[in-house]
Design an enzyme around this catalytic site. Sequence first.
Site, PDB file in Angstrom:
ATOM      1  CG  HIS A 136      -2.075   0.914   1.252  1.00 22.19           C
ATOM      2  ND1 HIS A 136      -1.883   2.067   1.165  1.00 22.19           N
ATOM      3  CD2 HIS A 136      -3.560   0.525   1.193  1.00 22.19           C
ATOM      4  CE1 HIS A 136      -3.211   2.710   1.181  1.00 22.19           C
ATOM      5  NE2 HIS A 136      -3.925   1.634   1.144  1.00 22.19           N
TER       6      HIS A 136
ATOM      7  NE  ARG B 117      -3.845   7.359  -1.667  1.00 23.41           N
ATOM      8  CZ  ARG B 117      -3.790   6.333  -2.292  1.00 23.41           C
ATOM      9  NH1 ARG B 117      -3.830   6.280  -3.567  1.00 23.41           N
ATOM     10  NH2 ARG B 117      -4.124   4.954  -1.687  1.00 23.41           N
TER      11      ARG B 117
END
Length: 373
Positions: free
Chosen positions: A116, A139
């Site tokens: 990740h 994000r």
Amino acid sequence: MTITYALIQMLEKVAEKTDRARIITKAEVFKLILNGKAVVGCEYRKAGAVHKEFGPVIFASGGFGADFGSDSLLAQYRPDLLHLPTTNGEHCTGDAIKMGEAIGATTTDLEWVQVHPTGLVKPDDPDAKVKFLAAEALRGVGGLVLDANGKRFANELGRRDYVTGEMWKSKPPFRLCLNKAAADEIIWHAKHYTGRGVMKFYESGAALAKDMGVPLQTLVDTHQAHYDAAKKTEKDPDGGKWPAYPSGKSWDEASGKTGSGKKFYHNVIDGSKVATEPFYVAIITPVIHYCMGGLECTVLGECITKAGVIPGLYVAGEAAGGIHGNNRLGGNSLLDCVVFGRVSGKAAVKYTFGAGDKFRLCPTPLELKELVK
Ligand SMILES: Cc1cc2nc3c(=O)[nH]c(=O)nc-3n(C[C@H](O)[C@H](O)[C@H](O)COP(=O)(O)OP(=O)(O)OC[C@H]3O[C@@H](n4cnc5c(N)ncnc54)[C@H](O)[C@@H]3O)c2cc1C
């Protein structure tokens, strides 16, 4: 882990209301018990003593994203990742896979381990092996990912493997930067991470640039270019010259050059605002997160050998392999746990009691029927 607590509440209810289930905690299962080729139970250690439990076994012991020893599954299948930190708890050592393999169960896709992009680095403990994970939402609300030079190098909204891949090609440390509007949208997270020491509040972009050791003008230019791409996309969504993710064209040069250009923008600010804009910022690093591989199984969750199904042995959740291909999409693990938890549970019940409850010794109590409706 806490995230799956809701998933075991049903088991707790069954255990509380009937004598059909018992929850044994602080126990480590280490061996399967066989009768011929069938699994008829397991052995476990608890408080220094070894115990046995009989019946079909459903493995639900998670992945191997924290199996770091020299003879570990990571060392065997992904030695290139051994140096990375992990988001996984220390229980994620692939015990099901090891116990299954010991009786000939086949595995699949063990080399597919998801890394990740947004493991959170704690500046006062940068080498900690276990890291907090920054939620994807950071994000999603518009967080920008900057390299050591204060420049964007990827589509922040790309897939995990893509963003991580672009990080390998760029210069660390990487920072996830949320401007005021982005942070306000997810302020609980921002404050939580700040309280944990893995995110920092900057009163202004000028203060951020100083801390990063880059000219303020670089951050201004980075934000202006991102803003321009967003505005051009508003006007002419497919007019850009770069290939976009997931399809179409992108105006964003920073990500467009990677072949996965940005198409969706949220909470953008133009360069003129940067000097005085407050930011929440985290240093991020690639981190081992999820194992796509595990024990091979049938659609009923039955474990198999090369010769066929292993009677009495099932698997569900991250210990199972092959459900997510080579790159699990966010959110799908818990879905997988619920679906295959139910599927394997039902299959194990059917196996135990036989077709039409042939081997059932006593009727199912009404309250249990109500619970599992
Ligand atoms: C930080 C983080 C955030 C995540 N966020 C999401 C998300 O938002 N959405 C999503 O879908 N997925 C998410 N995931 C992935 C998801 O949480 C896991 O894939 C999922 O919890 C796996 O469930 P599981 O039941 O298979 O294993 P686990 O949840 O890992 O549970 C395994 C259990 O088995 C026990 N165990 C292990 N070995 C033994 C043994 N030998 N004997 C006895 N007990 C044993 C462990 O102690 C543990 O209680 C996240 C993962 C992490 C690490």
